[in-house]
Design a protein around this motif. Structure first.
Motif, PDB file in Angstrom:
ATOM      1  N   ASP A 143      55.825  78.067  50.991  1.00 44.47           N
ATOM      2  CA  ASP A 143      56.067  77.010  51.972  1.00 44.47           C
ATOM      3  C   ASP A 143      56.114  75.656  51.278  1.00 44.47           C
ATOM      4  N   ASP A 144      56.661  74.695  51.977  1.00 46.39           N
ATOM      5  CA  ASP A 144      56.580  73.290  51.560  1.00 46.39           C
ATOM      6  C   ASP A 144      57.288  73.059  50.221  1.00 46.39           C
ATOM      7  N   LYS A 145      58.271  73.916  49.947  1.00 50.07           N
ATOM      8  CA  LYS A 145      59.046  73.758  48.713  1.00 50.07           C
ATOM      9  C   LYS A 145      60.477  73.364  49.057  1.00 50.07           C
ATOM     10  N   GLU A 146      61.205  72.909  48.024  1.00 53.45           N
ATOM     11  CA  GLU A 146      62.642  72.707  48.191  1.00 53.45           C
ATOM     12  C   GLU A 146      63.300  74.065  48.413  1.00 53.45           C
TER      13      GLU A 146
ATOM     14  N   SER B  16      61.497  75.012  65.111  1.00 55.12           N
ATOM     15  CA  SER B  16      60.462  75.018  64.061  1.00 55.12           C
ATOM     16  C   SER B  16      61.093  75.137  62.683  1.00 55.12           C
TER      17      SER B  16
ATOM     18  N   ASN C 233      59.329  79.597  59.523  1.00 55.69           N
ATOM     19  CA  ASN C 233      58.865  79.025  60.810  1.00 55.69           C
ATOM     20  C   ASN C 233      57.401  78.626  60.771  1.00 55.69           C
ATOM     21  N   ASN C 234      56.419  79.433  60.597  1.00 51.93           N
ATOM     22  CA  ASN C 234      56.305  80.821  60.165  1.00 51.93           C
ATOM     23  C   ASN C 234      55.824  81.724  61.289  1.00 51.93           C
TER      24      ASN C 234
ATOM     25  N   ASN D 117      64.147  74.342  61.808  1.00 51.70           N
ATOM     26  CA  ASN D 117      64.907  73.128  61.495  1.00 51.70           C
ATOM     27  C   ASN D 117      63.993  71.986  61.073  1.00 51.70           C
ATOM     28  N   PHE D 118      62.827  71.906  61.680  1.00 53.19           N
ATOM     29  CA  PHE D 118      61.851  70.887  61.288  1.00 53.19           C
ATOM     30  C   PHE D 118      61.227  71.240  59.933  1.00 53.19           C
ATOM     31  N   LYS D 119      60.827  72.512  59.785  1.00 58.78           N
ATOM     32  CA  LYS D 119      60.060  72.881  58.590  1.00 58.78           C
ATOM     33  C   LYS D 119      60.909  72.741  57.334  1.00 58.78           C
ATOM     34  N   LEU D 120      62.196  73.059  57.448  1.00 58.87           N
ATOM     35  CA  LEU D 120      63.094  72.918  56.303  1.00 58.87           C
ATOM     36  C   LEU D 120      63.744  71.535  56.286  1.00 58.87           C
ATOM     37  N   ALA D 121      63.313  70.665  57.206  1.00 54.22           N
ATOM     38  CA  ALA D 121      63.853  69.300  57.303  1.00 54.22           C
ATOM     39  C   ALA D 121      65.367  69.309  57.435  1.00 54.22           C
ATOM     40  N   SER D 122      65.893  70.292  58.186  1.00 58.11           N
ATOM     41  CA  SER D 122      67.351  70.397  58.353  1.00 58.11           C
ATOM     42  C   SER D 122      67.895  69.357  59.318  1.00 58.11           C
ATOM     43  N   GLY D 123      67.128  69.058  60.352  1.00 60.52           N
ATOM     44  CA  GLY D 123      67.583  68.085  61.342  1.00 60.52           C
ATOM     45  C   GLY D 123      67.158  68.516  62.735  1.00 60.52           C
TER      46      GLY D 123
END
Lengths: 416, 416
Positions: free
Chosen positions: A68-71, A263, A295-296, A265-271
């Motif tokens: 998680d929390d990675k590029e 979730s 999501n997770n 879209n937010f977690k991957l900062a997609s938009g």
């Protein structure tokens, strides 16, 4: 033989409910059982429709919490792909069952899956007794040999035996415009059309996807998919975050369905999905959790709340995305999009539902039970789950949990 | 006499834990109980610190689900105020207990409250055995008579008996710069300073609040509060959504603490807290749910997830607001801000903790249990809650639940 639910709260009123041949057959103040009927005392639990999770990758349940929390690229290359390389049909069968355990416990009766090993997935779904749309995923990385192999695989999938057509719908999928050749998109779309099958596509998830598509093809992913014949009333686009007005016109004109996965879209900062704008444009929208790796959670409770909150903050309007509308998106809209005659507790509809404990601070006070479900509740309130008229879970426990746990723990050792 | 927890999973290793005089006294592979010790077999449940909910209005639990999805003013005037007018000390006592039921079931050991009827609230807290900061709220609507009354009330509050100083901290509060006169803000701040008390303030929650303050006072709410002597290391600002760089400098210089309430800020469309930017500026940040009327959940699980997801989408960076950092904000940071020597499972620290079922799909696989807690879990995983060394809840049940339910149902009739 019928199933009679006694002492159910429906729309805040006490009643009995009869389920016969997979459907709600009668709703009345008192129903007297006939000999042979199964009777369940709901003990003043409330009945609500189950959830329809319109986009996930179920077997990725075994990859939850990895990287998680990675590029995106380091996450995929360091954490996800090396383990997916160890996945086989058995692992995917188990991962899908594990996901269904989480989904059932959080009130979900249906999921639209996009993953590999369709026979294993269908076996898992049939054994658990939930509904699913199982897809074969077009994915060829623009290599002609892979395209040919995938076309053969799609042909074979059409002939693959469906172990329970009442519960399982075979659908076709295209991974995305950035991983699939025009040839394979066209073939998949034509095959879906010829066979009256639904077509499930990741589209316009990230800004980069849209920018790259414009560079490559001179148009947006939505416009490109339209040009390949991939858009129609049976097409379901997952994510659909980066849509401009022309895209929205295409979507409405072709009666394309959208699935939002807030979730992920937010977690991957997609938009942020433009829920309010798209609803006002009369787009038909369902809700999905995406897979456990992004999501997770597979809980539609989490997803409903974020779906509403995200729409409110995006529209700068606390009156946007009302609880009732979001609940419909997660239930009735989802069922309708997938062609399932369910999603609401009404005589004649397929009996997909949950029974909910009201003596829980999440559901009290009962000024507005739907608001409680959307904004305050989590999986802990779900006592009983019924899918296609059959009881899948009671007392928040499934009959085969111990077996799923043993299998999941063994599978985890295999991939690590 | 000690409490011995046998077979606990701490940091993914099996151990026993001894709790003595409210604190963790020993953590070892095996601890043998002495005569008279209470022994609890945790059965391989995992131990984690409990949550510290740094901003709520507990008794508003009785108003949950009323007038959601409305504009602020019609919500307050049509739904909230008419019912709050019927609130009295008994109703608030019960509403606070109902809120604590929801908080305990979702792993929360402490809440910082801002509401009326402090004696009733302290009685409720002492009976439930959780920790709380109980505040008297400065609120005078700029009317001199109310200012004088409130100053008298603050004086009386200082003398009010605290039924359990180990659990309850008396603090002072200022509702906001748009509801409280300069005179009362100054008096409250000076009194907090003179008595080494914390000062709890709603600040810069909405854009309108900031704009109105600039028109009225020629400066931002943060700058205005500083000019009135209200900012210091014991000041906790709730919301703090609309901060500019000058505000952030003032906050850092005065060692002011911030509390973010993402669900409330999203639901009321107030705006997004700048978590990533504020953390990089070395602001100290805690997490709160806000009240049930504006969230509507009191679960810190919901709140942790949105706190992280909101920060990622706002920073357009999936690596922002990592699970470990968000978990620390909800536990250790919160405890430290409130001066509670807890928030982490370590010998010597106050024993505030929860035991969590790991045989739950939300907590499996265990690649990263903290990621599971932040992104995948909900209240259903919390089995046992321990606060200040005492067991408050086991098997997800509190001993006095039936009584709280009966009281809450009666209270609801009274206000409707």
């Amino acid at each position: 033989m019928s199933l009679i639910l006694k002492n159910v709260i429906l729309n805040q009123k006490l009643c009995d409910i009869k389920i016969e041949k997979c459907r709600f057959a009668e709703i009345a103040p008192t129903i007297f059982p006939n000999a042979g009927d199964e009777v369940v005392d709901a003990g003043r639990k409330a009945i609500f429709p189950g959830f329809y999770n319109l986009h996930t990758h179920a077997a990725m349940s075994l990859l939850k919490g990895l990287g998680d929390d990675k590029e995106l690229f380091s996450w995929l290359s360091q954490d996800i792909w090396p383990r997916e390389a160890k996945f086989n049909a058995d692992i995917i069968y188990i991962g899908t069952k594990l996901a269904m355990l989480e989904m059932a416990k959080s009130g979900t009766v249906f999921f639209s899956d996009m993953y590999f090993e369709q026979a294993a997935i269908m076996k898992a779904v049939a054994e658990m007794g939930l509904r699913a749309a199982v897809s074969i995923v077009g994915f060829d990385m623009f290599e002609a040999q892979q395209t040919a192999q995938k076309i053969d695989a799609i042909k074979a999938f059409l002939d693959l035996e469906n172990p329970n057509p009442d519960l399982i719908q075979k659908v076709l999928a295209v991974h995305s415009v950035y991983t699939v050749s025009a040839r394979l998109i066209e073939y998949t779309a034509q095959t879906a059309h010829d066979n009256n099958m639904m077509l499930h596509i990741h589209a316009s998830e990230t800004k980069k996807e849209v920018e790259d598509c414009k560079k490559e093809h001179g148009c947006s992913p939505i416009s490109y998919l339209e040009s390949l014949g991939a858009l129609g009333p049976r097409t379901v686009l997952a994510h659909a975050v980066w849509l401009d007005d022309a895209d929205i016109d295409i979507i409405v004109k072709n009666k394309v369905k959208l699935v939002t996965n807030p979730s992920s879209n937010f977690k991957l900062a997609s938009g942020m999905f433009q829920l309010d704008k798209l609803r006002k444009a009369n787009c038909v929208i369902g809700l999905g959790t995406d897979g456990s790796a992004s999501n997770n959670s597979l809980s539609m409770f989490d997803e409903m709340k974020l779906c509403s909150l995200s729409a409110k903050i995006q529209a700068s309007d606390p009156t946007a995305a009302k609880a009732e509308d979001i609940f419909a998106i997660a239930t009735l809209n989802g069922a309708e999009i997938m062609g399932i005659d369910a999603g609401i507790i009404e005589v004649g509809k397929l009996a997909d539902c949950m029974l909910v404990n009201l003596d829980n601070p999440q559901m009290f006070p009962d000024y507005n039970p739907i608001s409680n479900l959307v904004y305050a509740a989590d999986s802990s309130i779900v006592d009983t789950l019924i899918c296609n008229g059959k009881i899948i879970m009671q007392n928040h426990q499934l009959p085969n949990e111990a077996e799923v746990w043993a299998q999941a723990k063994a599978a985890l050792k295999h991939i690590n």
